[in-house]
Design a protein around this motif. Structure first.
Motif, PDB file in Angstrom:
ATOM      1  N   UNK A 116      13.440   7.043   1.409  1.00 43.78           N
ATOM      2  CA  UNK A 116      13.905   8.144   0.562  1.00 43.78           C
ATOM      3  C   UNK A 116      12.886   8.511  -0.513  1.00 43.78           C
ATOM      4  N   UNK A 117      11.684   7.946  -0.404  1.00 47.60           N
ATOM      5  CA  UNK A 117      10.635   8.237  -1.385  1.00 47.60           C
ATOM      6  C   UNK A 117       9.436   8.936  -0.743  1.00 47.60           C
ATOM      7  N   UNK A 118       9.584   9.286   0.531  1.00 47.42           N
ATOM      8  CA  UNK A 118       8.480   9.951   1.230  1.00 47.42           C
ATOM      9  C   UNK A 118       8.100  11.262   0.555  1.00 47.42           C
ATOM     10  N   UNK A 119       9.057  11.920  -0.055  1.00 44.67           N
ATOM     11  CA  UNK A 119       8.774  13.201  -0.719  1.00 44.67           C
ATOM     12  C   UNK A 119       7.831  13.030  -1.900  1.00 44.67           C
ATOM     13  N   UNK A 120       7.681  11.796  -2.400  1.00 48.31           N
ATOM     14  CA  UNK A 120       6.807  11.534  -3.540  1.00 48.31           C
ATOM     15  C   UNK A 120       5.361  11.255  -3.123  1.00 48.31           C
ATOM     16  N   UNK A 150       0.825  -1.206   0.000  1.00 52.95           N
ATOM     17  CA  UNK A 150       0.000   0.000   0.000  1.00 52.95           C
ATOM     18  C   UNK A 150       0.860   1.257   0.000  1.00 52.95           C
ATOM     19  N   UNK A 151       1.835   1.312   0.911  1.00 54.23           N
ATOM     20  CA  UNK A 151       2.701   2.485   0.998  1.00 54.23           C
ATOM     21  C   UNK A 151       3.563   2.619  -0.248  1.00 54.23           C
ATOM     22  N   UNK A 152       4.042   1.491  -0.772  1.00 53.70           N
ATOM     23  CA  UNK A 152       4.858   1.518  -1.994  1.00 53.70           C
ATOM     24  C   UNK A 152       4.076   2.102  -3.162  1.00 53.70           C
ATOM     25  N   UNK A 153       2.837   1.666  -3.339  1.00 54.60           N
ATOM     26  CA  UNK A 153       2.025   2.184  -4.441  1.00 54.60           C
ATOM     27  C   UNK A 153       1.750   3.671  -4.272  1.00 54.60           C
ATOM     28  N   UNK A 154       1.581   4.115  -3.035  1.00 49.76           N
ATOM     29  CA  UNK A 154       1.321   5.541  -2.797  1.00 49.76           C
ATOM     30  C   UNK A 154       2.500   6.416  -3.202  1.00 49.76           C
ATOM     31  N   UNK A 155       3.729   5.952  -2.932  1.00 50.48           N
ATOM     32  CA  UNK A 155       4.892   6.798  -3.236  1.00 50.48           C
ATOM     33  C   UNK A 155       5.435   6.564  -4.648  1.00 50.48           C
ATOM     34  N   UNK A 156       5.211   5.381  -5.200  1.00 51.80           N
ATOM     35  CA  UNK A 156       5.706   5.096  -6.551  1.00 51.80           C
ATOM     36  C   UNK A 156       4.734   5.551  -7.638  1.00 51.80           C
ATOM     37  N   UNK A 157       3.467   5.689  -7.286  1.00 57.00           N
ATOM     38  CA  UNK A 157       2.461   6.100  -8.268  1.00 57.00           C
ATOM     39  C   UNK A 157       1.631   7.249  -7.701  1.00 57.00           C
ATOM     40  N   UNK A 158       2.297   8.352  -7.394  1.00 56.76           N
ATOM     41  CA  UNK A 158       1.571   9.481  -6.778  1.00 56.76           C
ATOM     42  C   UNK A 158       0.491  10.018  -7.707  1.00 56.76           C
TER      43      UNK A 158
END
Length: 724
Positions: A651-655, A599-607
C-alpha cells in the motif's frame, strides 16, 4: 559529523596494483585472490601434532614439535587408494583424484573418511600404523542425510522421505511412508530454524535412532513454475505462510534390536517446535526443547527413550519478544549428570552449567562476550574452549573456561577474526586469523611458555595485480543515540576529495547476518570493490537487528520489522550527505533478500532521497513469508494486524520515487515470487514505473556463471542512472 568515529584507514599501501577487477572476478575472484592458507588442519588426538592437506590435495601432511612444525608427508592420495582397493576387494575401479576432504581423526592412530564409487558411498577408517583401510558402512549414492552411529557399525540414511539403516550386512527400512507430506529423518524440519541441522541422532551405544517425523499434509502447497518442459509445469512445495496452518512434528526412537518404535510424548499443541535434541550419555534419556508456536516460551524436557514418557521439565525460558534455541546440549565427558546449555536470556549467548535434574550449577558467561562456537573439552574434562565475539561484534577470539569455578581466560589477543583450536593435551594453540590489514596469519603457541612459532604469514594477494580502492572503517550512533553501529566506506579508484561521486549503499540489515567484520578487506565483497573501482563510493553499515551484538540489539525489531533498521540506515545516509565528496542527488541502494526488503522499504518510505535502487529477492509483505522465521519477529497477522500493515510495502507503492530494479529467482522457495509480483501490480495500479528481471532457473540466489550476468546487470543499472 561529531558522531562519526574513524577507527582505521586502509589506504595507500594497497593502491599499487596494475588493473581493476573484471566483472567475472566479482564472482570467481574470491577463489583466485584468496590469501595463502593451510588446508583442512586438524589436531591429532593425544598428540602434539596436527595434519593438513598439501596445496594440490594429493597428500596428508603432519606437523609436530620435533621438526619445528615443518610439514612432513604422512600419506599420499595414491597410497590411500591402494588401501581402499584392498578393503573393497576392488583392484581396478578405485581411483582418487584428491585426498578425501572429509577426513576426520577418530583417535591418535586412525581417521575416518568417505569414498564414492560404483553407485555407493563407502565409509572407511584408515589406520596409519598398519596402513590399512577398513570398510565400516555403505549407502547408495542416491541416499541423503547419512548419519553414522558412534561406533560406525551402522549408518542411517534417507531414500526420498524414508529412513533406511545399513548395519554392515543388511539394510533395514525403518519407515515406509508413501503419503505425500510425510517426511522422516530430514534436517529440513521447521525449515532449519532453531539450530536444526540434522533430523536423526544415534544413541551413544549405537543401538537406537532418534528421528523427526514431519507431517505437513495439512500445509498449503505452493506452486513453483518450472520452465524447462515444452509445456511449463508446477512443482509444488509445502509452504506454511505466517498465520496459516503449519506442520506437525513428532520425535520417535527406533530400537535396532527389537525393531520397535517409540514416540516421545511431547504433547499438545501439535503446532510446536521441537529442537535441541540430545541423547543422555547413558542412552536411557532424550532431551528436547519444546518451543511454542508463539516462540516466547521454551521448555527443556527430559524423556524416557524406552517408553517415550516425560520424565521432567528441567528448565523454562520465557520472553516478551522471542526465545530462540540454537544449540544442542553438551554433556561433560567425565560427569554424565551435567551438561552445558546456551542461551541469551541474560543479554548475550553464553554458557550455563546444569545437572540432569534441572538445577543451575553456575553461569559460565564472561563479560559481554558472545559464544559463537564451542571447541573441545580438555582431556580431563574440566575446561572447554570456545570462539567468542568481542569488540562490538567486530572480532572473534579464543577463550577457555574452567567448568569448576567459571574462571575464563582469553587465549588469543590480536584484533581480528580468529579461528583457533587447542591440542588435546592443552599444550599448544593453533591460531589462524585475519584483520583489515592482515590477509592471513597462522601461528602455533605453547601455552606453557608462551613461545610462538609463525607457520604462515600470507602476502597481500593483490600486490602487483589489482589496484584496490581505499577502505575506511567507521562507527556511527544508532537512531536512538545510544548504540555504536559498525560500518565501512570504500572510496572510488583514484579518489579526489574535491570531486563529487555517486554512492552505492550495500545493505542487508536482517538477523543472523553481519556484513562488517574485522577481517581481511573488512569483510567487503568483490562486487563492492568492483563498484568502487568503477567510480562509486560504496557504503555498508550493520544496523540494529543484525547479528553478533546480543539480545537487546536484535529485539528492537519485534513486531515491526524494518522500522528501527531503516532509522539506523538513515543515520548512515546523514553521514554520507555530510561528506563533501558525495553527490547527494546520486545515492543508490542494493540489497538481497532481507536486504531487498530494506532497499524497497527505504525507497517508498524516504522518497526522493535515493535516486536508484536494486532489490533482489525482496520480502514485500510479511504475510507471504513462512511461519517459523516470520512469526518469530512479527507474530501472526491475526495477533499483529497493525504491525503487518505498517511494514507491508504493497500500500506504499504510490510513494515510490526514483529508479527501482527488482530481481527475482523464478523458482525461489524462500521469498516466493508472489512478493515481487504483488508489488509490481501495486506499482501498475499506482502509475509507478518499475523495472523487473527474472532468472528463470534459479531459486533464492543466482549462482554459478549466471551470477556474473546478474552483477553485470546491476552495475549497468547503476551506471545508466547514476553515472554522468
Amino acid at each position: 559529523m561529531k558522531k562519526l568515529l574513524l577507527l582505521f584507514l586502509l589506504g595507500s599501501p594497497l593502491c599499487y596494483g596494475q588493473r581493476n577487477f573484471t566483472i567475472q572476478e566479482t564472482v570467481f575472484g574470491a577463489r583466485q585472490f584468496a590469501p595463502q592458507n593451510l588446508t583442512l588442519t586438524q589436531w591429532i588426538p593425544k598428540e602434539q601434532a596436527f595434519t593438513q592437506l598439501d596445496a594440490s590435495y594429493q597428500k596428508l601432511q603432519i606437523r609436530d614439535a620435533a621438526n619445528n612444525w615443518q610439514p612432513k608427508d604422512l600419506l599420499t592420495c595414491n597410497e590411500l587408494a591402494e588401501a581402499i582397493k584392498t578393503s573393497l576387494h576392488d583392484t581396478t575401479s578405485v581411483k582418487l583424484s584428491y585426498f578425501p576432504t572429509d577426513y576426520q581423526w577418530a583417535n591418535e592412530n586412525s581417521f575416518n573418511f568417505t569414498y564414492s564409487n560404483a553407485g555407493q558411498n563407502y565409509y572407511l577408517q584408515y589406520d596409519v600404523s598398519s596402513r590399512k583401510a577398513t570398510l565400516q558402512a555403505k549407502t547408495p549414492l542416491s541416499a541423503t542425510n547419512p548419519e553414522l552411529s558412534a561406533n560406525r557399525s551402522r549408518v542411517a540414511f534417507l531414500i526420498e522421505n524414508n529412513i533406511m539403516i545399513h548395519d554392515g550386512s543388511s539394510t533395514i527400512a525403518v519407515t515406509q511412508d508413501s503419503v505425500d507430506g510425510i517426511v522422516n529423518g530430514s534436517d529440513y524440519t521447521h525449515r532449519q530454524e532453531f539450530g536444526i541441522n540434522k533430523g536423526m541422532w544415534w544413541s551413544p551405544d549405537s543401538e537406537k535412532l532418534l528421528y523427526y517425523r514431519k507431517d505437513e499434509t495439512m500445509v498449503s502447497q505452493y506452486p513453483l513454475i518450472q520452465w524447462s518442459a515444452r509445456v511449463a509445469n508446477a512443482k509444488d512445495i509445502r509452504y506454511p505462510m505466517a498465520g496459516m496452518k503449519s506442520e506437525e512434528v513428532t520425535l520417535l526412537v527406533y530400537d535396532c534390536s527389537t525393531k520397535s518404535r517409540t514416540t516421545l510424548k511431547t504433547g499438545e499443541p501439535k503446532e510446536q517446535y521441537l529442537t535441541l535434541c540430545t541423547w543422555d550419555p547413558s542412552g536411557k534419556y532424550v532431551y528436547v526443547g519444546l518451543l511454542n508456536r508463539e516462540q516466547n516460551h521454551l521448555k527443556l524436557n527430559k524423556y524416557d527413550a524406552s517408553s517415550g514418557e516425560l520424565v521432567k521439565t528441567l528448565l523454562e525460558e520465557r520472553s516478551s519478544s522471542w526465545v530462540e534455541p540454537l544449540h544442542a546440549l553438551h554433556f561433560l565427558p567425565n560427569k554424565n549428570d551435567q551438561f552445558l546449555y546456551q542461551t541469551d536470556k541474560d543479554g548475550f549467548n553464553q554458557l550455563y552449567l546444569y545437572n540432569t535434574e534441572g538445577k543451575l550449577i553456575r553461569s559460565l558467561g564472561h563479560a559481554d562476550v558472545i559464544v559463537e562456537s564451542l571447541g573441545d573439552f580438555t582431556a580431563d574434562g574440566k575446561k572447554i574452549s570456545y570462539i567468542g565475539i568481542t569488540n562490538n561484534g567486530l572480532d572473534r577470539q579464543l577463550f577457555q573456561v574452567d567448568l569448576g569455578n567459571g574462571k575464563t581466560v582469553q587465549l588469543t589477543h590480536e584484533p581480528g577474526m580468529h579461528q583457533a583450536s587447542i591440542s588435546t593435551d592443552g599444550t599448544y594453540i593453533l591460531d589462524q586469523y585475519s584483520s583489515q590489514t592482515v590477509p592471513n596469519r597462522i601461528t602455533i603457541r605453547n601455552t606453557r611458555n608462551d613461545k610462538t612459532n609463525l607457520i604462515l604469514a600470507a602476502a597481500n594477494p593483490f600486490e602487483g595485480k589489482i589496484k584496490l580502492p581505499k577502505i575506511e572503517q567507521l562507527s556511527l550512533l544508532s537512531a536512538d543515540g545510544k548504540t555504536p553501529l559498525n560500518g565501512r566506506i570504500i572510496y572510488p579508484a583514484d579518489f579526489d576529495a574535491t570531486q563529487k561521486y555517486p554512492v552505492m549503499v550495500y545493505l542487508y540489515g536482517g538477523s543472523h547476518a553481519q556484513l562488517v567484520q574485522n577481517r581481511w578487506l573488512f569483510g567487503a565483497g568483490y562486487f563492492d570493490l568492483y563498484m568502487a573501482q568503477q567510480g562509486y563510493v560504496v557504503f555498508t553499515m550493520d544496523n540494529r537487528g543484525s547479528d553478533a551484538r546480543g539480545r537487546d540489539f536484535t529485539r528492537v525489531t519485534h513486531r515491526q520489522l524494518g522500522q528501527a533498521e531503516m532509522a539506523d540506515q538513515m543515520k548512515g545516509i546523514e553521514f554520507l550527505k555530510s561528506q563533501p565528496f558525495v553527490d547527494q542527488t546520486r545515492i543508490g541502494l542494493f540489497g538481497w533478500s532481507f536486504g531487498g526488503f530494506m532497499t524497497t522499504s527505504l525507497m517508498v518510505h524516504h522518497p526522493g532521497i535515493f535516486h536508484t535502487a536494486v532489490a533482489g529477492g525482496p520480502v514485500i509483505d510479511w504475510k507471504f513469508y513462512e511461519v517459523m522465521y516470520g512469526e518469530r519477529y512479527m507474530d501472526t497477522p491475526q495477533e499483529n494486524p497493525d504491525g503487518y500493515k505498517n511494514v507491508s510495502l504493497l500500500d506504499k507503492a504510490s510513494q515510490l520515487k526514483g529508479n527501482l530494479l527488482i530481481i527475482h529467482g523464478a523458482q525461489d522457495p524462500v521469498v516466493v515470487q508472489q512478493h515481487s509480483m504483488e508489488f509490481i501490480e501495486a506499482c501498475i495500479k499506482a502509475g509507478k514505473q518499475v523495472d523487473y528481471f527474472l532468472y528463470p532457473t534459479h531459486e533464492h540466489n543466482v549462482m554459478g556463471k549466471d551470477r556474473i550476468h546478474m552483477y553485470e546487470k546491476i552495475a549497468q543499472y547503476f551506471d545508466l542512472h547514476l553515472k554522468r
